[in-house]
Design a protein around this motif. Structure first.
Motif, PDB file in Angstrom:
ATOM      1  N   LEU A  64       4.543   2.940 -28.255  1.00 29.31           N
ATOM      2  CA  LEU A  64       5.700   3.120 -28.202  1.00 29.31           C
ATOM      3  C   LEU A  64       5.941   4.552 -27.047  1.00 29.31           C
ATOM      4  CD1 LEU A  64       7.156   2.852 -31.810  1.00 29.31           C
ATOM      5  CD2 LEU A  64       6.583   1.135 -29.972  1.00 29.31           C
ATOM      6  N   ASP A  65       5.237   5.323 -26.925  1.00 29.38           N
ATOM      7  CA  ASP A  65       5.456   6.457 -26.202  1.00 29.38           C
ATOM      8  C   ASP A  65       5.282   5.901 -24.583  1.00 29.38           C
ATOM      9  OD1 ASP A  65       5.560   8.408 -27.865  1.00 29.38           O
ATOM     10  OD2 ASP A  65       3.435   9.119 -27.516  1.00 29.38           O
ATOM     11  N   LEU A  66       4.515   4.775 -24.495  1.00 27.92           N
ATOM     12  CA  LEU A  66       4.624   4.459 -23.014  1.00 27.92           C
ATOM     13  C   LEU A  66       5.957   3.558 -22.773  1.00 27.92           C
ATOM     14  CD1 LEU A  66       3.270   3.361 -20.340  1.00 27.92           C
ATOM     15  CD2 LEU A  66       2.243   1.505 -21.680  1.00 27.92           C
ATOM     16  N   LEU A  67       6.443   2.851 -23.589  1.00 26.74           N
ATOM     17  CA  LEU A  67       7.725   2.241 -23.429  1.00 26.74           C
ATOM     18  C   LEU A  67       8.888   3.107 -23.361  1.00 26.74           C
ATOM     19  CD1 LEU A  67       7.082  -0.588 -26.312  1.00 26.74           C
ATOM     20  CD2 LEU A  67       7.025  -0.961 -23.789  1.00 26.74           C
ATOM     21  N   ALA A  68       8.859   4.138 -23.969  1.00 26.30           N
ATOM     22  CA  ALA A  68       9.819   5.052 -23.907  1.00 26.30           C
ATOM     23  C   ALA A  68       9.991   5.862 -22.652  1.00 26.30           C
ATOM     24  CB  ALA A  68       9.797   6.281 -24.898  1.00 26.30           C
ATOM     25  N   ASP A  69       8.551   6.125 -22.065  1.00 21.10           N
ATOM     26  CA  ASP A  69       8.639   6.651 -20.836  1.00 21.10           C
ATOM     27  C   ASP A  69       9.272   5.766 -19.628  1.00 21.10           C
ATOM     28  OD1 ASP A  69       7.336   8.935 -21.716  1.00 21.10           O
ATOM     29  OD2 ASP A  69       5.103   8.226 -20.909  1.00 21.10           O
ATOM     30  N   LEU A  70       8.800   4.405 -19.764  1.00 20.01           N
ATOM     31  CA  LEU A  70       9.096   3.321 -19.010  1.00 20.01           C
ATOM     32  C   LEU A  70      10.836   3.240 -18.972  1.00 20.01           C
ATOM     33  CD1 LEU A  70       6.524   0.630 -19.329  1.00 20.01           C
ATOM     34  CD2 LEU A  70       7.021   1.797 -17.141  1.00 20.01           C
ATOM     35  N   GLN A  71      11.298   3.409 -20.321  1.00 17.34           N
ATOM     36  CA  GLN A  71      12.952   3.071 -20.481  1.00 17.34           C
ATOM     37  C   GLN A  71      13.455   4.620 -19.876  1.00 17.34           C
ATOM     38  OE1 GLN A  71      14.183   3.405 -24.466  1.00 17.34           O
ATOM     39  NE2 GLN A  71      14.839   1.305 -24.282  1.00 17.34           N
ATOM     40  N   GLU A  72      13.008   5.441 -20.147  1.00 15.50           N
ATOM     41  CA  GLU A  72      13.716   6.940 -19.513  1.00 15.50           C
ATOM     42  C   GLU A  72      13.446   6.841 -18.032  1.00 15.50           C
ATOM     43  OE1 GLU A  72      11.794  10.001 -21.555  1.00 15.50           O
ATOM     44  OE2 GLU A  72      12.257   9.358 -23.574  1.00 15.50           O
ATOM     45  N   GLY A  73      12.228   6.256 -17.526  1.00 16.77           N
ATOM     46  CA  GLY A  73      12.378   6.412 -15.870  1.00 16.77           C
ATOM     47  C   GLY A  73      13.251   5.374 -15.121  1.00 16.77           C
ATOM     48  N   GLY A  74      13.561   4.257 -16.210  1.00 17.77           N
ATOM     49  CA  GLY A  74      14.570   3.302 -15.466  1.00 17.77           C
ATOM     50  C   GLY A  74      13.566   2.127 -15.091  1.00 17.77           C
ATOM     51  N   ALA A  75      12.687   1.565 -15.716  1.00 22.81           N
ATOM     52  CA  ALA A  75      12.082   0.575 -15.555  1.00 22.81           C
ATOM     53  C   ALA A  75      12.938  -0.735 -15.575  1.00 22.81           C
ATOM     54  CB  ALA A  75      10.791   0.076 -16.521  1.00 22.81           C
ATOM     55  N   GLY A  76      13.056  -1.182 -14.493  1.00 23.12           N
ATOM     56  CA  GLY A  76      14.313  -2.599 -14.335  1.00 23.12           C
ATOM     57  C   GLY A  76      14.185  -3.508 -15.491  1.00 23.12           C
ATOM     58  N   TYR A  77      12.876  -4.324 -15.879  1.00 26.96           N
ATOM     59  CA  TYR A  77      12.800  -5.044 -16.688  1.00 26.96           C
ATOM     60  C   TYR A  77      13.162  -4.569 -18.016  1.00 26.96           C
ATOM     61  CZ  TYR A  77      11.058  -9.509 -18.749  1.00 26.96           C
ATOM     62  OH  TYR A  77      10.976 -10.599 -19.134  1.00 26.96           O
TER      63      TYR A  77
ATOM     64  N   HIS B  74       0.861  -1.045  -0.080  1.00 28.14           N
ATOM     65  CA  HIS B  74       0.150   0.175  -0.050  1.00 28.14           C
ATOM     66  C   HIS B  74       0.892   1.275   0.044  1.00 28.14           C
ATOM     67  CE1 HIS B  74       1.064  -0.938   4.060  1.00 28.14           C
ATOM     68  NE2 HIS B  74       0.817   0.182   4.453  1.00 28.14           N
ATOM     69  N   ILE B  75       2.393   1.252   0.161  1.00 28.92           N
ATOM     70  CA  ILE B  75       3.116   2.359   0.079  1.00 28.92           C
ATOM     71  C   ILE B  75       3.429   2.466  -1.309  1.00 28.92           C
ATOM     72  CG2 ILE B  75       4.938   3.370   1.374  1.00 28.92           C
ATOM     73  CD1 ILE B  75       4.757   0.979   3.142  1.00 28.92           C
ATOM     74  N   ALA B  76       3.031   3.649  -2.055  1.00 37.67           N
ATOM     75  CA  ALA B  76       3.153   3.793  -3.546  1.00 37.67           C
ATOM     76  C   ALA B  76       4.617   3.989  -3.670  1.00 37.67           C
ATOM     77  CB  ALA B  76       2.152   4.848  -4.082  1.00 37.67           C
ATOM     78  N   GLY B  77       5.379   4.723  -2.897  1.00 35.40           N
ATOM     79  CA  GLY B  77       6.626   5.205  -3.249  1.00 35.40           C
ATOM     80  C   GLY B  77       7.564   4.032  -3.193  1.00 35.40           C
ATOM     81  N   VAL B  78       7.344   2.804  -2.664  1.00 33.38           N
ATOM     82  CA  VAL B  78       8.559   1.875  -2.812  1.00 33.38           C
ATOM     83  C   VAL B  78       8.402   1.062  -3.874  1.00 33.38           C
ATOM     84  CG1 VAL B  78       8.292   2.009  -0.203  1.00 33.38           C
ATOM     85  CG2 VAL B  78       7.181   0.093  -1.615  1.00 33.38           C
ATOM     86  N   TRP B  79       7.544   1.298  -4.940  1.00 31.93           N
ATOM     87  CA  TRP B  79       7.317   0.342  -6.001  1.00 31.93           C
ATOM     88  C   TRP B  79       7.862   1.082  -7.455  1.00 31.93           C
ATOM     89  CZ3 TRP B  79       6.396  -4.508  -5.662  1.00 31.93           C
ATOM     90  CH2 TRP B  79       5.822  -5.092  -4.461  1.00 31.93           C
ATOM     91  N   SER B  80       8.410   2.384  -7.186  1.00 33.18           N
ATOM     92  CA  SER B  80       8.986   2.866  -8.426  1.00 33.18           C
ATOM     93  C   SER B  80       9.652   3.900  -8.158  1.00 33.18           C
ATOM     94  CB  SER B  80       7.785   3.410  -9.359  1.00 33.18           C
ATOM     95  OG  SER B  80       7.103   4.657  -8.728  1.00 33.18           O
ATOM     96  N   PRO B  81      10.879   4.153  -9.147  1.00 31.07           N
ATOM     97  CA  PRO B  81      11.717   5.346  -8.811  1.00 31.07           C
ATOM     98  C   PRO B  81      10.789   6.584  -9.056  1.00 31.07           C
ATOM     99  CG  PRO B  81      12.347   4.297 -10.989  1.00 31.07           C
ATOM    100  CD  PRO B  81      11.110   3.454 -10.210  1.00 31.07           C
ATOM    101  N   PRO B  82      11.311   7.666  -8.353  1.00 25.21           N
ATOM    102  CA  PRO B  82      10.696   8.818  -8.418  1.00 25.21           C
ATOM    103  C   PRO B  82      10.247   9.323  -9.939  1.00 25.21           C
ATOM    104  CG  PRO B  82      12.776   9.171  -7.251  1.00 25.21           C
ATOM    105  CD  PRO B  82      12.768   7.802  -7.908  1.00 25.21           C
ATOM    106  N   GLU B  83      11.289   8.976 -10.882  1.00 21.21           N
ATOM    107  CA  GLU B  83      10.911   9.364 -12.345  1.00 21.21           C
ATOM    108  C   GLU B  83       9.518   8.720 -12.816  1.00 21.21           C
ATOM    109  OE1 GLU B  83      13.672   7.996 -11.123  1.00 21.21           O
ATOM    110  OE2 GLU B  83      15.291   9.433 -11.567  1.00 21.21           O
ATOM    111  N   LEU B  84       9.299   7.494 -12.224  1.00 19.77           N
ATOM    112  CA  LEU B  84       8.214   6.725 -12.668  1.00 19.77           C
ATOM    113  C   LEU B  84       6.906   6.948 -11.713  1.00 19.77           C
ATOM    114  CD1 LEU B  84       9.661   3.656 -13.983  1.00 19.77           C
ATOM    115  CD2 LEU B  84       8.359   5.462 -15.484  1.00 19.77           C
TER     116      LEU B  84
END
Lengths: 514, 389
Positions: free
Chosen positions: B197-210, A262-272
C-alpha cells in the motif's frame, strides 16, 4: 472472418503494409549500445529473421537497405507470403526468402531457415495471437537465436490498452454476427459500439489513451482496424509477463528500442524520479514506468546472454554511434513529445546540431565535443532526442561501398510504381539508415517523375502529379483538411513538389536515396 | 424548443456518472449456488430444470471456505456433495467445517490436483465452479473445463462464477504490480500489505498516470484497497493471479461439451433494470446472444457474473414452462404470476426463497442446526429451503 487454419487471426482481409524502421539492424544496434551491450557484429553475414512477417515489406526494406544481410520471413498466411515474394521479386532482392509456415512448424522444424540467427524480430504479433502461439514464438527464439543475438518483440501493453479489451470483444462478436468480410463488418460494429458510450453505458469513461483509440474507431482504415480488434486473441500484456518467459529461454531484457529509453528523466514526473531510480528490480522498474506514463506499446530488445563489457569497450562502442540527418527542419521553440508529455529543448544547443546534420553525419563523439563539460551520457541523451524527434536516424557505417543504393532504388521504384496504380505507400528506403524514412505521396511521385526522366522543372512535375491524383480520384489533404478547389490544390502540390526537389538534392543524397 | 447551441450546452453540462467500483464476490455462503436455487434459475430461464426430486450429486469446484457445499450437504443428507479447491487453505477450511458439523455426505478432495472423475464414477446433477476460471493458469483451466464437461449428467446444470473482463481489466495491471511486489517481499510477512500500500500511495502522490487518471482505478484504490480491510486486500488481491474472463470466452470453452447458456443465477441480471431506455433498446436489438451479454456487461460495468448452463439445451414450451412454474414451491408472500419481474426481484432480494424440491429428510434440520452452530457467522441453515438465510 477467421478461418479454421487461422487460429483466431483475421485472414479475410490482408494486413496493411507498414515499413517499420525500428526493425532494422542499425536501430537495434544503437539500442543495444545505449544499453551497454555490444553492437551487432559486422564480421559475418548477419542472419535476420522476421517471425510473422506479414506482407513482407519491412523485411524487404531491411534486405534492400542492407544487401549483406540474409533476411528471412515466416508467415502462416499464404496471401501474405505471396505478396512478400511479389515485392522481393519485383525489386530483385536476392538476399531475402519468405516461407509459408506456422509458428508451430517453424518451432518444430529447424531445417526451415537459419538455425543460428543474429536477429529475430516479432513485430505486431505478440498481443494478437493465442497463448499457444506466443509460446511457439518464444520457443523459436530459444532455438534459433545464437548466443549474443538480439530479439526484438513489439507488443501492446495493458497500461495503455487494457480498457479496449472488452470493446474489442464486443466489436468481434458483432462482426461475427454480421457475417460479412471483416473490414465491412467492422465499420458497422464500430458505429454500434460507439453508441454505447453515447448512451452513457457505465463502462465509460475509459483511460485517456484508450479513449483516443475508441473515438477513432470509425475513422480507422477498416482493414487495419479489423486486424487490430477482430482477432480472437487480442490481449495487451504486461512487461513482466514477456520478460519472465524470455528469461526462461535464456534471453535477458537489454532495453527498449525507443530512442529515449535510456533517458531516465523522460519516463517519470520529478516526484517519481527517486522512486524509479531506487527500484533495483529491473522488471519492477519497467512495470512502474509503464504505469506512470500509461505506456501503450513496447518495443523490447532481448539479448541471448548479457555481455559484460569493460568500460573502455562501452565507451568505444558509444563513440562510434553515429546518426544521419533526415532533412527535417528545426523550428525554434517547438516541443518534443516524450512519454511524460511535451518537453521544450534547448534551441541554442539543438539548432546547430540539426543544422550540421544537413551537411554531415554526427557521431556521439562529435556531439560530446559540441559543448565543453559534456559527458558521453549527455551526448547519448542528445542523440536520443535527435532520433526521437525525427531529425536523425542511426547511420549504417560503410553503406556507400556496397550495392545498397541500387537495391534500395529498385524497391523505391517499385513502391512508387504501386502508388501510381493506387497503392498507399508512405515511405522510402534510405540505405544510409539501413531502414526506411517517412515520405508523402506527392514527394514519392516527384521522385518517380525525376527517375523516369521528367525534367527537373516544378511546373512540369506539378502537372504530372496532379494528373496522377486526378486519374486516381484522390484529393490533396492539407493539415487534415481535404482541398477540393482545383487552384488551391495546385498551389499545395506545387509547394510540396518544390520541397521534394529540394530534398532530392539535399537530404536524399545524404541518405543514399538519390 | 431548444436551439442547437442550447442542446450542445446542455450536453456539455451533463455530469459524469460516478465510476462503478468493482467488488469481488463474497467468500461465505452463497444461496445462488445451491442446487435448489439453480433449479429455480434454470426454470425461470425457460429451460427444463435438473431433476432434484431424488438424491442427487453436486460438485463444488472452488469450494471456498466450504460454507456453501456444507449447507447443501447438511440439508440434503441423502445426497453426495463433493468439494475441491486449488487453494489448500480453502480445502482445509472446508474439511474442518465438515468435521465440525459431522457431514458424512460431504467429500472434501484433499489430494493435490483435480481428479478427472471428480471423485466418483457417478455423474453430477449440479456442478458449481466458483472463482476458479478467472484465477488459475491455462492448463488447470482446461482441466477444470474438461472435468465439468465429462462429469455432468445430461440435463444437469453448471453454474460458473467469475470476475469479468469488463469489471476488472483496468484493475488487473495494478493488481499484477501489487502481487509482484508482495511475492518478492522479503520483510516481515505481517507487514507485506502495508508495504504494498505504501508503494501505491507513493505512485498516487507522485501522479502515476494509470492510477491517477483512470476514474475506476482511482475509486477502486480508495474504496477497496486503501479503505478496505488489510486481510481482505491480502485474500482478494495478493494471494492469487487475476485473470478476468468474459461471458463469450466462457461460452466458447463450454460449447464443445454441449453446455448451453441458460441465464444468470442472479435473477435480475437478465432484466436490465439498471440501464436507460437507449441502452435497453441496444441490448434488445443486439445481433446475437453473445453481443447482448457483452452489451449488458458494458452497460452496467458488471464486475462479476454467475452464469448458469445446462448440458443439452432444452427450452421449455410455454405450456411446459407454466406447468413447472406452477409446481415451483416458494416460501413467503409472492406475486401469483410465477414468470413476473416482481418474483425475480423478490427472490434476488432474499424476500422469498425457492423451496427444496427433494422432500427434506427427518434428520435434515438437526444437521442444519449443527452446521449453523459450526459456522461462526450469522447465517441460519434451513432444511425447508435447501439453503440458508
Amino acid at each position: 472472418m477467421t478461418a479454421d487454419w487461422s487460429d483466431g487471426y483475421v485472414v479475410d482481409v490482408p494486413y496493411i503494409e507498414p515499413l517499420t524502421p525500428e526493425l532494422c539492424p542499425a536501430r537495434l544496434s544503437m539500442a543495444a549500445v545505449l544499453h551497454n551491450q555490444p553492437p551487432i557484429p559486422d564480421s559475418h553475414t548477419i542472419q535476420w529473421i522476421d517471425v510473422g512477417s506479414g506482407s513482407g515489406l519491412s523485411a524487404c526494406m531491411v534486405a534492400a537497405a542492407n544487401p549483406r544481410i540474409s533476411v528471412w520471413g515466416f508467415d502462416f498466411n499464404p496471401t501474405h507470403v505471396e505478396r512478400a515474394r511479389e515485392i522481393a521479386n519485383g525489386a530483385a532482392l536476392d538476399n531475402c526468402t519468405f516461407v509459408e509456415a506456422s509458428f508451430a512448424a517453424v518451432a518444430s522444424d529447424r531445417d526451415l531457415g537459419p538455425s543460428d540467427a543474429d536477429v529475430i524480430v516479432v513485430h505486431g504479433v505478440h498481443s494478437w495471437v493465442s497463448p499457444v502461439n506466443q509460446r511457439q514464438i518464444t520457443e523459436i527464439i530459444r532455438q534459433r537465436l545464437r548466443p549474443g543475438g538480439l530479439a526484438y518483440v513489439m507488443y501492446e501493453t495493458a497500461t495503455g490498452w487494457s480498457s479496449m479489451v472488452p470493446i474489442a470483444e464486443a466489436l468481434r462478436l458483432h462482426a461475427i454476427a454480421d457475417g460479412r468480410r471483416s473490414d465491412h463488418a467492422f465499420e458497422e460494429a464500430a458505429r454500434d459500439v460507439l453508441r454505447l458510450a453515447e448512451a452513457r453505458a457505465r463502462y465509460f469513461p475509459i483511460g485517456d489513451p484508450e479513449s483516443l483509440q475508441f473515438q477513432l474507431l470509425t475513422e480507422r482504415n477498416s482493414s487495419y482496424a479489423a486486424h487490430e480488434y477482430l482477432g480472437s486473441h487480442f490481449r495487451p500484456v504486461m512487461f513482466d509477463e514477456l520478460a519472465t518467459i524470455m528469461d526462461s529461454k535464456a534471453c535477458v531484457y537489454a532495453g527498449s528500442v525507443d530512442a529515449s529509453d535510456h533517458i531516465a528523466g523522460v519516463w517519470s514526473p520529478p516526484e517519481l524520479t527517486d522512486l524509479l531510480a531506487h527500484t533495483t528490480d529491473l522488471l519492477l522498474r519497467q512495470m512502474l514506468q509503464d504505469l506512470v506514463v500509461q505506456r501503450q506499446l513496447r518495443q523490447d530488445l532481448y539479448r541471448r546472454g548479457l555481455a559484460a563489457p569493460t568500460p573502455d569497450a562501452q565507451r568505444k562502442w558509444m563513440r562510434h554511434l553515429a546518426v544521419v540527418g533526415l532533412g527535417k527542419e528545426y523550428v525554434d521553440g517547438s516541443a518534443l513529445t516524450l512519454p511524460i508529455g511535451q518537453v521544450r529543448v534547448d534551441d541554442e544547443f539543438y539548432r546547430p546540431l540539426v543544422d550540421r546534420l544537413t551537411e554531415t553525419t554526427l557521431s556521439l563523439a562529435d556531439i560530446e565535443a559540441e559543448r565543453s563539460g559534456m559527458t558521453l551520457g549527455d551526448a547519448a541523451t542528445a542523440l536520443g532526442f535527435l532520433v526521437e524527434a525525427g531529425f536523425a536516424a542511426p547511420l549504417v557505417n560503410g553503406w556507400e561501398t556496397g550495392s545498397a543504393v541500387s537495391s534500395a532504388r529498385r524497391l523505391n521504384e517499385l513502391l512508387i510504381a504501386e502508388n501510381l496504380r493506387g497503392g498507399d505507400h508512405r515511405a522510402l528506403v534510405a540505405p544510409a539508415t539501413g531502414a526506411a524514412i517517412e515520405s508523402e505521396y506527392v514527394e514519392m511521385l516527384t521522385l518517380g517523375a525525376l527517375w523516369s526522366g521528367t525534367p527537373d522543372d516544378v511546373g512540369a512535375i506539378t502537372s504530372h502529379v496532379l494528373e496522377q491524383l486526378t486519374r486516381q480520384e484522390r484529393l490533396v489533404r492539407e493539415n487534415g483538411v481535404l482541398i477540393e478547389n482545383v487552384e488551391e490544390a495546385r498551389i499545395v502540390v506545387e509547394r510540396r513538389v518544390r520541397r521534394a526537389l529540394d530534398r532530392a538534392q539535399g537530404a536524399f543524397v545524404q541518405l543514399g536515396i538519390c | 424548443v431548444q436551439g442547437e447551441a442550447e442542446v450542445e450546452a446542455a450536453i456539455e453540462e451533463v455530469e459524469p456518472l460516478p465510476p462503478v467500483v468493482p467488488h469481488p464476490d463474497p467468500r461465505g455462503f452463497r444461496r445462488e449456488l445451491t442446487p435448489t436455487w439453480l433449479h429455480a434459475a434454470t426454470l425461470l430461464g425457460g429451460h427444463r430444470p435438473p431433476d432434484l426430486s431424488r438424491p442427487f450429486r453436486a460438485a463444488y469446484l472452488g469450494c471456498g471456505n466450504g460454507q456453501t457445499p456444507a449447507v447443501v450437504a447438511a440439508v440434503h443428507p441423502e445426497c453426495e456433495i463433493w468439494a475441491w479447491d486449488f487453494r489448500l487453505n480453502q480445502v482445509e477450511a472446508t474439511r474442518r467445517l465438515r468435521d465440525a458439523a459431522e457431514l458424512d455426505n460431504l467429500v472434501v478432495h484433499e489430494r493435490r490436483g483435480l481428479p478427472a472423475d471428480l471423485g466418483s464414477d457417478r455423474l453430477c446433477d449440479v456442478i458449481v465452479v466458483a472463482g476458479v476460471l478467472d484465477v488459475v493458469n491455462d492448463d488447470l483451466r482446461a482441466q477444470v473445463i474438461e472435468a465439468v464437461g465429462s462429469n455432468l449428467r445430461p440435463g444437469g446444470v453448471l453454474c460458473v462464477t467469475y470476475r469479468t473482463t469488463v469489471g476488472w481489466v483496468e484493475i488487473a495491471p495494478v493488481q499484477r504490480l501489487m502481487r509482484y511486489v508482495a511475492q518478492r517481499d522479503t520483510g516481515d510477512p505481517e507487514g507485506v500489505v502495508d508495504r504494498v500500500l505504501d508503494l501505491l500511495a507513493d505512485l498516487q502522490e507522485g501522479g502515476a498516470g494509470y492510477i491517477v487518471h483512470r476514474p475506476v482505478v482511482a475509486a477502486w484504490l480508495a474504496e477497496e484497497v486503501f479503505g478496505g480491510d488489510p486481510a481482505a486486500v491480502m485474500t482478494e488481491y495478493l494471494a492469487d493471479d487475476m485473470r478476468p474472463i468474459s461471458h463469450a470466452q466462457l461460452v466458447e470453452w463450454l460449447d464443445p461439451f454441449g453446455l448451453a447458456y441458460v441465464g444468470s443465477a442472479r435473477l435480475t441480471d437478465d432484466l436490465d433494470l439498471d440501464v436507460n431506455d437507449e441502452l435497453k433498446e441496444m441490448i434488445d436489438a443486439a445481433p446475437s446472444p453473445l453481443v447482448r451479454e457483452a452489451y449488458r456487461d458494458i452497460a452496467v460495468r458488471r464486475a462479476t457474473r454467475a452464469d448458469v448452463f445446462r448440458l443439452g439445451g432444452e427450452r421449455l414450451s410455454s405450456i411446459q414452462s407454466n406447468e413447472y412454474l406452477s409446481a415451483l414451491k416458494l416460501s413467503g408472500e409472492h406475486p401469483p404470476d410465477r414468470d413476473s419481474i416482481g418474483l425475480r426481484v423478490l427472490l434476488d432480494a432474499g424476500a422469498i426463497d425457492p423451496m427444496s424440491v427433494l422432500p427434506h429428510a427427518p434428520n435434515a434440520q438437526v444437521r442444519a442446526d449443527r452446521l449453523s452452530a459450526a459456522i461462526s457467522e450469522s447465517i441460519v441453515v434451513a432444511a425447508d429451503i435447501g439453503s440458508a438465510r
